[in-house]
Design a protein around this motif. Structure first.
Motif, PDB file in Angstrom:
ATOM      1  N   ALA A  55       5.616  14.708   9.923  1.00 29.78           N
ATOM      2  CA  ALA A  55       5.173  14.245  11.247  1.00 29.78           C
ATOM      3  C   ALA A  55       5.289  12.731  11.342  1.00 29.78           C
ATOM      4  O   ALA A  55       5.746  12.179  12.364  1.00 29.78           O
ATOM      5  N   TYR A  56       4.916  12.060  10.257  1.00 28.17           N
ATOM      6  CA  TYR A  56       4.980  10.587  10.256  1.00 28.17           C
ATOM      7  C   TYR A  56       6.408  10.124  10.441  1.00 28.17           C
ATOM      8  O   TYR A  56       6.698   9.214  11.224  1.00 28.17           O
ATOM      9  N   ILE A  57       7.336  10.773   9.690  1.00 28.33           N
ATOM     10  CA  ILE A  57       8.737  10.373   9.767  1.00 28.33           C
ATOM     11  C   ILE A  57       9.253  10.556  11.190  1.00 28.33           C
ATOM     12  O   ILE A  57       9.905   9.658  11.752  1.00 28.33           O
ATOM     13  N   GLU A  58       8.953  11.732  11.780  1.00 29.60           N
ATOM     14  CA  GLU A  58       9.425  11.971  13.143  1.00 29.60           C
ATOM     15  C   GLU A  58       8.830  10.966  14.104  1.00 29.60           C
ATOM     16  O   GLU A  58       9.522  10.403  14.961  1.00 29.60           O
ATOM     17  N   GLY A  59       7.533  10.726  13.947  1.00 27.22           N
ATOM     18  CA  GLY A  59       6.862   9.777  14.835  1.00 27.22           C
ATOM     19  C   GLY A  59       7.450   8.386  14.701  1.00 27.22           C
ATOM     20  O   GLY A  59       7.726   7.701  15.697  1.00 27.22           O
ATOM     21  N   GLN A  60       7.657   7.988  13.444  1.00 32.80           N
ATOM     22  CA  GLN A  60       8.190   6.652  13.182  1.00 32.80           C
ATOM     23  C   GLN A  60       9.591   6.517  13.776  1.00 32.80           C
ATOM     24  O   GLN A  60       9.930   5.513  14.401  1.00 32.80           O
ATOM     25  N   ARG A  61      10.389   7.589  13.599  1.00 30.55           N
ATOM     26  CA  ARG A  61      11.763   7.541  14.106  1.00 30.55           C
ATOM     27  C   ARG A  61      11.744   7.402  15.631  1.00 30.55           C
ATOM     28  O   ARG A  61      12.455   6.543  16.176  1.00 30.55           O
ATOM     29  N   ALA A  62      10.871   8.179  16.238  1.00 34.92           N
ATOM     30  CA  ALA A  62      10.797   8.138  17.705  1.00 34.92           C
ATOM     31  C   ALA A  62      10.319   6.759  18.161  1.00 34.92           C
ATOM     32  O   ALA A  62      10.884   6.149  19.077  1.00 34.92           O
ATOM     33  N   ALA A  63       9.261   6.257  17.488  1.00 34.03           N
ATOM     34  CA  ALA A  63       8.693   4.966  17.905  1.00 34.03           C
ATOM     35  C   ALA A  63       9.725   3.865  17.753  1.00 34.03           C
ATOM     36  O   ALA A  63       9.869   3.004  18.628  1.00 34.03           O
ATOM     37  N   LEU A  64      10.448   3.895  16.608  1.00 33.32           N
ATOM     38  CA  LEU A  64      11.431   2.843  16.378  1.00 33.32           C
ATOM     39  C   LEU A  64      12.578   2.949  17.373  1.00 33.32           C
ATOM     40  O   LEU A  64      13.080   1.929  17.869  1.00 33.32           O
ATOM     41  N   ALA A  65      12.998   4.205  17.678  1.00 29.99           N
ATOM     42  CA  ALA A  65      14.084   4.383  18.646  1.00 29.99           C
ATOM     43  C   ALA A  65      13.664   3.834  19.996  1.00 29.99           C
ATOM     44  O   ALA A  65      14.430   3.128  20.670  1.00 29.99           O
ATOM     45  N   GLU A  66      12.401   4.134  20.329  1.00 27.29           N
ATOM     46  CA  GLU A  66      11.888   3.645  21.614  1.00 27.29           C
ATOM     47  C   GLU A  66      11.893   2.120  21.651  1.00 27.29           C
ATOM     48  O   GLU A  66      12.351   1.494  22.610  1.00 27.29           O
ATOM     49  N   ALA A  67      11.389   1.551  20.543  1.00 26.18           N
ATOM     50  CA  ALA A  67      11.310   0.083  20.490  1.00 26.18           C
ATOM     51  C   ALA A  67      12.699  -0.517  20.553  1.00 26.18           C
ATOM     52  O   ALA A  67      12.938  -1.498  21.269  1.00 26.18           O
ATOM     53  N   GLN A  68      13.639   0.101  19.813  1.00 19.53           N
ATOM     54  CA  GLN A  68      14.998  -0.453  19.832  1.00 19.53           C
ATOM     55  C   GLN A  68      15.617  -0.295  21.208  1.00 19.53           C
ATOM     56  O   GLN A  68      16.340  -1.181  21.668  1.00 19.53           O
ATOM     57  N   GLY A  69      15.298   0.820  21.835  1.00 13.67           N
ATOM     58  CA  GLY A  69      15.792   1.022  23.182  1.00 13.67           C
ATOM     59  C   GLY A  69      15.278  -0.068  24.111  1.00 13.67           C
ATOM     60  O   GLY A  69      16.033  -0.641  24.907  1.00 13.67           O
ATOM     61  N   ALA A  70      13.973  -0.381  23.972  1.00 13.92           N
ATOM     62  CA  ALA A  70      13.378  -1.411  24.827  1.00 13.92           C
ATOM     63  C   ALA A  70      14.047  -2.745  24.574  1.00 13.92           C
ATOM     64  O   ALA A  70      14.402  -3.469  25.525  1.00 13.92           O
ATOM     65  N   TRP A  75       0.852  -1.190   0.000  1.00 12.86           N
ATOM     66  CA  TRP A  75       0.000   0.000   0.000  1.00 12.86           C
ATOM     67  C   TRP A  75       0.884   1.234   0.000  1.00 12.86           C
ATOM     68  O   TRP A  75       1.929   1.234   0.639  1.00 12.86           O
ATOM     69  N   VAL A  76       0.427   2.231  -0.693  1.00 12.19           N
ATOM     70  CA  VAL A  76       1.138   3.506  -0.664  1.00 12.19           C
ATOM     71  C   VAL A  76       0.167   4.537  -0.124  1.00 12.19           C
ATOM     72  O   VAL A  76      -0.877   4.783  -0.722  1.00 12.19           O
ATOM     73  N   SER A  77       0.518   5.113   1.024  1.00 12.78           N
ATOM     74  CA  SER A  77      -0.287   6.196   1.576  1.00 12.78           C
ATOM     75  C   SER A  77       0.328   7.514   1.156  1.00 12.78           C
ATOM     76  O   SER A  77       1.486   7.792   1.478  1.00 12.78           O
ATOM     77  N   VAL A  78      -0.425   8.282   0.410  1.00 16.15           N
ATOM     78  CA  VAL A  78       0.071   9.587  -0.002  1.00 16.15           C
ATOM     79  C   VAL A  78      -0.545  10.618   0.936  1.00 16.15           C
ATOM     80  O   VAL A  78      -1.773  10.702   1.065  1.00 16.15           O
ATOM     81  N   VAL A  79       0.334  11.368   1.623  1.00 18.34           N
ATOM     82  CA  VAL A  79      -0.139  12.338   2.616  1.00 18.34           C
ATOM     83  C   VAL A  79       0.460  13.706   2.279  1.00 18.34           C
ATOM     84  O   VAL A  79       1.348  13.814   1.427  1.00 18.34           O
ATOM     85  N   SER A  80       0.000  14.726   2.962  1.00 19.30           N
ATOM     86  CA  SER A  80       0.557  16.060   2.739  1.00 19.30           C
ATOM     87  C   SER A  80       1.969  16.120   3.315  1.00 19.30           C
ATOM     88  O   SER A  80       2.372  15.256   4.098  1.00 19.30           O
ATOM     89  N   VAL A  81       2.723  17.143   2.893  1.00 16.00           N
ATOM     90  CA  VAL A  81       4.127  17.220   3.310  1.00 16.00           C
ATOM     91  C   VAL A  81       4.243  17.302   4.827  1.00 16.00           C
ATOM     92  O   VAL A  81       5.085  16.637   5.445  1.00 16.00           O
TER      93      VAL A  81
END
Lengths: 302, 626
Positions: free
Chosen positions: A276-291, A265-271
């Motif tokens: 926001a998605y990239i920042e959120g994803q980065r934070a979530a992944l960092a958190e998960a990796q930290g855990a 699936w390709v979700s096309v969103v506004s810039v």
């Protein structure tokens, strides 16, 4: 029913059944509405070829039916015995050659057109790679990256990488899931997603497609054509989605037991949503990796 | 069952102690290296595999009748899918064509046999062994690595079961058989032609067969090499196709597509050859341009093989290669268009008799035209990007393979059935089956085309709701069932007619123009008592003409008339012969070979007696042909 009407009647019956059984509005005679310039080129090529194909089918089968109706066996008729005279087929060969050459030229133009990466639109991210996506190899892309990188430096040092360099995403296929690695992804700074690719609208996206196991293919009809994902090869394709939305696709290369699950699936969103998605994803992944790291450390300590 | 001694009468006996007892007919057939026996074995086996493939196809369509169906487990579906394509094409359509070639081509070129009969026989048994190998795998684990077993999926790490080995071994054995067949075929058509049968007078089915022979000599070794490398990879630690070790899966993709393209061309060319024989015969008019049609066969084979990458636009190829493939694929428009033009021009001006054979041929032309025009559209690279590997291109391929292999194959079967068995293939049931096949095929392919536009991938055991393809798949499944019923109906028709069909009217029921109609039906082991002398592209017309001239000139003395006329007519088939001369043929039509004696006398006398007449007709006919 006389014998000569059988093929005609059969054809009519098929068409009638097909029309009856499918709700009229649901029938689309073209691929899904294109939402990317390369998909539009594909759509145009398809329409041109469909018209040529229908004309050829009508010409061949019309002549065939006319010949059968007119020259079927009747009492008292004698068959003519003519054969082709010298050069009788030259006009046919000539006409067909002209058509073939014309289609070929059109095909070359359309192919080039579909490969040309277009610059970002007004609502997209600022990157503007003026490259052509090579079918194979990274040379054109690296040139484009260097160019865009140079342009980005001029624009100012404050922008983050994802805003200035061409949006180049690695799409890595595996049985039976796509993994998308966004710009800036490194093993330490994780930035990836599975199954669903999130991209900004109106921005050219270059996909580096590869596979970790067997053959797969990338095919999101609204955003362009298929590309085969082969292990050991990186192949590029691109798209520039013109509308916010969610586009579905499926792999078309048989890849084992649960191959139909190999969808994308390709979700096309506004810039802004994208950032926001990239920042959120980065934070979530960092958190998960930290855990995970914490658990590992704990295990190591034990 | 010995009668009691009292009632036994003494009569002379033939002592058979020194003579080997006749073996049962099936042993005779299975062990005979006669090209007709081998041809019949090929045809029977191929039709069996076509029936098997049809049943597999119906099962798969039953699974796909509604979205997210759970009728078949994914593994079962994948096994059916991985074997059905190869069964239909490599074990069905191609051997059907080869069987017809093995039976008909030596007769058409006036040969008493084939050049390498044992090689011909070996080819059949290799093919049979391949088919048994493939289907025996259903007893343990059937292959499940896809229709073409593309690595890396078919490597040991992803396909651990022995099924993939069965697929590789079965396909390789059959392909090896086809190569043996092709060697014999090429030698036979080069060396054993009747005197006077120059290439420019070659019957068109034989011309197509010769081209098929050369195609097989190119694609067969390529595929055997690919399969050998794959098997070495799997079981002997090879790295030919292992990307981790620097191997190239793309190489296998190339080789297997060369093979698949060649197989597709073989099915098409065999059908085209048969159609080019059937149309002139039933239209009572010579083929429009024999040289152009034969040239088209060769051009289609050459250009078509060079365009194998037309199926690989999505693969990681350099741009130049895809453009080259597009150029070759589009150039096919010319020979294929000329071929269709010739067919229509052959009907034009003739008197087309609409029997089952000619109807099958006409429907085959129509169906093949749908498929080839679609293929033309996919030749454009951007269209190929959109539609390759979707159910649209699969349906399109099926148009040509079913149109050529099944409908064209049945046309040929209807046409040559009287030659093989002396009986007619049931007309009424044949036409009903044709209608069923045609309706079913269109009902299957048209919705699949629309579903392919939506991007529905091939080979998948399920599709999802709300992807817009539910209705299409429902209709397509119904169409597939109708198609399968039609195919099975016609196969039953053929099986029934073999022993129970109406007796053919004489040995030349269609008034054909090629030499196979000069032989008896079925032909004796040596085919011809005397090898006829060929003086034009339509040797049987010449022979008929010379007999007619001779009969007009011959005034039977009253004393001879009693003896001369009734004996050949009453000899074997009184009922059939009574009809033959008075049938609906043009008045000049003689009853050329009517009894077993007739060909002998015709051959013994016709060439010698009618030399001037035949030469005249040769001069009259040759320039337009050549």
């Amino acid at each position: 029913m006389s014998r000569r009407t059988i093929p005609l009647a059969a054809l009519c019956a098929c068409l009638a059944l097909a029309c009856l059984a499918t709700p009229a509005g649901a029938v689309s005679l073209t691929p899904p509405e294109p939402h990317s310039p390369n998909a539009e080129t594909i759509q145009t090529s398809y329409v041109v070829m469909a018209v040529i194909a229908v004309l050829l089918v009508i010409a061949v089968n019309g002549a065939l039916i006319a010949a059968v109706l007119r020259f079927r066996e009747r009492r008292g008729t004698e068959p003519a015995q003519f054969t082709a005279g010298r050069g009788a087929l030259r006009p046919v060969i000539g006409a067909l050659s002209v058509v073939a050459v014309a289609i070929f030229i059109f095909g070359v133009i359309a192919t080039n057109d579909a490969r040309d990466v277009e610059p970002a639109g007004p609502e997209g991210l600022g990157a503007a790679p003026t490259a052509q996506v090579g079918v194979k190899g990274l040379a054109p892309l690296q040139a484009a990256a260097a160019e865009a990188g140079a342009a980005g430096e001029e624009a100012g040092a404050g922008d983050s990488a994802s805003e200035t360099s061409p949006l180049e995403i690695d799409a890595i296929a595996q049985q039976w899931l796509w993994r998308f690695e966004y710009p800036g992804h490194t093993p330490s700074d994780a930035l990836f997603s599975y199954g669903e690719l999130v991209v900004p609208v109106d921005t050219p996206v270059i996909l580096n497609i590869s596979s970790t196991d067997v053959l797969h293919s990338w095919h999101v009809p609204a955003l362009g054509g298929q590309v085969q994902a082969s292990p050991g090869e990186v192949v590029q394709t691109w798209f520039k989605a013109d509308e916010i939305g969610r586009y579905a696709g499926a792999s078309t290369r048989f890849s084992g037991t649960t191959y139909p699950a190999m969808r994308a699936w390709v979700s096309v969103v506004s810039v802004t949503d994208y950032q926001a998605y990239i920042e959120g994803q980065r934070a979530a992944l960092a958190e998960a990796q930290g855990a995970v790291k914490a658990v590992q450390d704990q295990e190591d300590a034990e | 069952m010995t009668p009691p001694a009292a009632t036994r009468t003494v009569r002379p006996e033939v002592v058979t102690r020194e003579v080997t007892a006749p073996r049962p007919s099936w042993i005779e057939r299975a062990t005979s290296a006669d090209h007709k026996s081998v041809g019949l074995l090929y045809i029977a086996t191929a039709l069996t595999f076509i029936a098997l493939a049809a049943v597999q196809f119906a099962l798969m369509r039953a699974q796909l009748i509604v979205p997210e169906n759970s009728l078949l487990q994914p593994e079962i579906f994948n096994r059916l899918m991985s074997t059905s394509a190869i069964t239909f094409v490599v074990f069905g359509c191609v051997p059907l064509a080869l069987g017809l070639i093995s039976y008909i081509v030596p007769l058409q070129i006036g040969a008493r046999g084939v050049a390498l009969p044992r090689l011909n026989q070996l080819s059949y048994y290799l093919y049979l062994a391949g088919g048994v190998t493939l289907f025996a795998s259903f007893l343990y684990t059937a292959p499940e690595s896809g229709t073409a077993a593309l690595p890396p999926l078919s490597d040991l790490s992803f396909s651990g079961s022995n099924g993939a080995d069965a697929w590789i071994a079965g396909t390789a054995l059959a392909t090896l058989g086809f190569v043996c067949f092709a060697i014999n075929l090429v030698v036979t058509t080069r060396k054993l032609r009747a005197p006077g049968l120059a290439w420019r007078r070659m019957p068109l089915f034989t011309a197509a067969a010769t081209v098929i022979g050369y195609i097989l000599l190119v694609i067969g070794p390529a595929m055997i090499a690919a399969l050998t490398m794959l098997e070495v990879d799997r079981r002997f630690d090879g790295v030919f196709f292992d990307p981790q070790e620097g191997g190239a899966p793309l190489l296998y993709e190339h080789l297997s597509y060369i093979f698949m393209t060649g197989v597709y061309l073989i099915v098409f060319l065999a059908a085209a050859g048969a159609i080019s024989e059937i149309l002139p015969t039933f239209a009572r008019k010579p083929i429009f341009s024999r040289r152009a049609v034969a040239g088209c066969f060769a051009a289609i084979a050459g250009l078509g093989l060079l365009a194998w990458m037309q199926n690989m636009y999505i693969a990681p190829l350099n741009e130049g290669w895809t453009l080259m493939a597009m150029a070759f694929a589009l150039s096919l428009l010319v020979p294929i268009g000329v071929l269709f033009y010739n067919w229509i021009a052959t009907i034009w001006g003739g008197t087309l008799e609409l029997r089952a054979a000619s109807l099958y041929a006409l429907v085959a032309i129509a169906t093949i035209s749908f498929g080839l025009v679609g293929e033309l559209a996919y030749s454009l690279i951007p269209v190929g990007w959109a539609l390759d590997n979707t159910v649209a291109s699969q349906g399109d391929t099926l148009y040509v393979l079913v149109g050529g292999g099944v409908i064209g194959g049945f046309a040929a079967l209807h046409y040559w059935f009287p030659k093989m068995s002396g009986r007619m293939l049931g007309e009424g049931l044949g036409k009903a089956a044709l209608l069923t096949i045609f309706v079913g095929l269109n009902l299957y392919v048209l919705p699949m085309f629309l579903a392919g536009l939506e991007g529905q991938p091939v080979d998948a055991y399920e599709y999802y709701e709300n992807t817009g393809v539910d209705g299409y798949n429902l209709i397509a499944s119904i169409g597939a069932f109708v198609l399968v019923i039609g195919i099975l109906l016609e196969l039953g028709n053929a099986a029934h007619s073999w022993n129970n069909g109406n007796r053919a009217r004489g040995h030349d029921p269609w008034a054909g123009s090629t030499l196979e109609w000069f032989a008896l039906s079925p032909p004796p082991p040596h085919n011809f008592d005397a090898v006829p002398d060929v003086r034009s592209g339509e040797p049987l017309h010449d022979i008929r003409e010379s007999i007619a001239i001779r009969e007009r000139a011959f005034v039977a003395p009253a004393a001879l008339e009693r003896v001369a006329s009734p004996v050949p007519a009453g000899a074997v088939e009184p009922a059939a012969d009574a009809e033959a001369p008075g049938g609906d043929e043009p008045p000049a039509e003689p009853e050329a070979p009517t009894g077993p004696e007739a060909p002998e006398s015709a051959v013994d006398e016709a060439p010698a007696d009618s030399d001037p007449a035949a030469r005249d007709s040769d001069d009259a006919e040759d320039p337009p042909v050549a």
